[in-house]
Design an enzyme around this catalytic site. Structure first.
Site, PDB file in Angstrom:
ATOM      1  N   HIS A  64     -53.764  86.995-109.203  1.00 23.50           N
ATOM      2  CA  HIS A  64     -52.609  87.828-109.588  1.00 23.50           C
ATOM      3  C   HIS A  64     -51.430  87.563-108.675  1.00 23.50           C
ATOM      4  O   HIS A  64     -51.155  88.351-107.778  1.00 23.50           O
ATOM      5  CB  HIS A  64     -53.002  89.307-109.528  1.00 23.50           C
ATOM      6  CG  HIS A  64     -52.102  90.205-110.302  1.00 23.50           C
ATOM      7  ND1 HIS A  64     -50.986  90.794-109.765  1.00 23.50           N
ATOM      8  CD2 HIS A  64     -52.164  90.633-111.588  1.00 23.50           C
ATOM      9  CE1 HIS A  64     -50.406  91.562-110.675  1.00 23.50           C
ATOM     10  NE2 HIS A  64     -51.112  91.475-111.793  1.00 23.50           N
ATOM     11  N   ILE A  70     -48.716  88.840-106.296  1.00 26.20           N
ATOM     12  CA  ILE A  70     -48.131  90.172-106.403  1.00 26.20           C
ATOM     13  C   ILE A  70     -49.279  91.180-106.470  1.00 26.20           C
ATOM     14  O   ILE A  70     -50.227  90.994-107.236  1.00 26.20           O
ATOM     15  CB  ILE A  70     -47.251  90.298-107.661  1.00 26.20           C
ATOM     16  CG1 ILE A  70     -46.063  89.337-107.583  1.00 26.20           C
ATOM     17  CG2 ILE A  70     -46.765  91.734-107.857  1.00 26.20           C
ATOM     18  CD1 ILE A  70     -45.267  89.238-108.872  1.00 26.20           C
ATOM     19  N   GLY A  73     -49.951  96.656-109.902  1.00 28.95           N
ATOM     20  CA  GLY A  73     -49.442  98.020-109.894  1.00 28.95           C
ATOM     21  C   GLY A  73     -50.535  99.060-109.902  1.00 28.95           C
ATOM     22  O   GLY A  73     -50.431 100.099-109.241  1.00 28.95           O
ATOM     23  N   VAL A  74     -51.603  98.804-110.626  1.00 29.42           N
ATOM     24  CA  VAL A  74     -52.706  99.761-110.682  1.00 29.42           C
ATOM     25  C   VAL A  74     -53.322  99.957-109.293  1.00 29.42           C
ATOM     26  O   VAL A  74     -53.773 101.054-108.954  1.00 29.42           O
ATOM     27  CB  VAL A  74     -53.751  99.338-111.745  1.00 29.42           C
ATOM     28  CG1 VAL A  74     -54.487  98.079-111.332  1.00 29.42           C
ATOM     29  CG2 VAL A  74     -54.707 100.465-112.042  1.00 29.42           C
ATOM     30  N   GLU A  78     -53.612 103.249-107.021  1.00 27.05           N
ATOM     31  CA  GLU A  78     -54.904 103.579-106.398  1.00 27.05           C
ATOM     32  C   GLU A  78     -54.730 103.847-104.907  1.00 27.05           C
ATOM     33  O   GLU A  78     -55.335 104.775-104.363  1.00 27.05           O
ATOM     34  CB  GLU A  78     -55.916 102.461-106.631  1.00 27.05           C
ATOM     35  CG  GLU A  78     -57.242 102.633-105.897  1.00 27.05           C
ATOM     36  CD  GLU A  78     -58.084 103.829-106.342  1.00 27.05           C
ATOM     37  OE1 GLU A  78     -58.943 104.262-105.544  1.00 27.05           O
ATOM     38  OE2 GLU A  78     -57.902 104.329-107.464  1.00 27.05           O
TER      39      GLU A  78
END
Length: 162
Positions: A64, A70, A73-74, A78
């Site tokens: 990723h 990067i 976002g999840v 978290e």
């Protein structure tokens, strides 16, 4: 003064810093899912400031994205939720009780700028509402003083599954 290991409270009521041992005492997460490295400040029943050191060695960076790593976002959300978990556990005196803090809802999540390896992700979370077993939080993740992500979320405090 505070003790980094015990997190003894200062006269202002704030606790911190908390080292990784104290974070691990509050959360059940472990590598590779532990996303809080230390707590800078914790004001029981109010707010927390925690840090995630984002390293190129994180397993998610391999895919990723290759060539432009990067942080997903999840995982930023978290990390905010884990900081909220430390806040809830410390505020409610649940450390060592075995209680878990479970996500119930994520609202108004916004991602403002990519989080890349080599940064310190500052996690700022505050209580919005606190009831017996359900808490609402507002959080933002900052890099260099700029908001990278923000979200409101709800969590439930419960016993672990049997």
């Amino acid at each position: 003064m505070t003790d980094a290991t015990t997190g003894a409270a200062e006269s202002s009521g704030s606790i911190g810093p908390l080292d990784i041992r104290r974070v691990m005492a509050a959360l059940p997460h472990r590598y590779p899912m532990l996303l809080v490295d230390r707590v800078e400040e914790l004001i029981p029943d109010r707010s927390i400031v925690a840090i995630k050191a984002v390293s190129i060695n994180e397993p998610f960076f391999a895919g990723h994205f290759p060539g432009r790593p990067i942080m997903p976002g999840v995982l930023i959300v978290e990390a905010l939720a884990q900081a909220a978990g430390v806040l809830a556990v410390e505020s409610l005196g649940l450390a060592g009780s075995g209680k878990l803090v479970y996500f119930m809802a994520i609202d108004e999540a916004k991602f403002r700028t990519p989080v890349e390896p080599g940064v310190l992700l500052r996690l700022e979370v505050e209580f919005i509402q606190k009831r017996a077993s359900v808490c609402k939080f507002a959080g933002k993740a900052l890099v260099g003083g700029k908001v990278a992500a923000q979200a409101n979320f709800t969590a439930m405090i419960a016993d672990p599954p049997a």
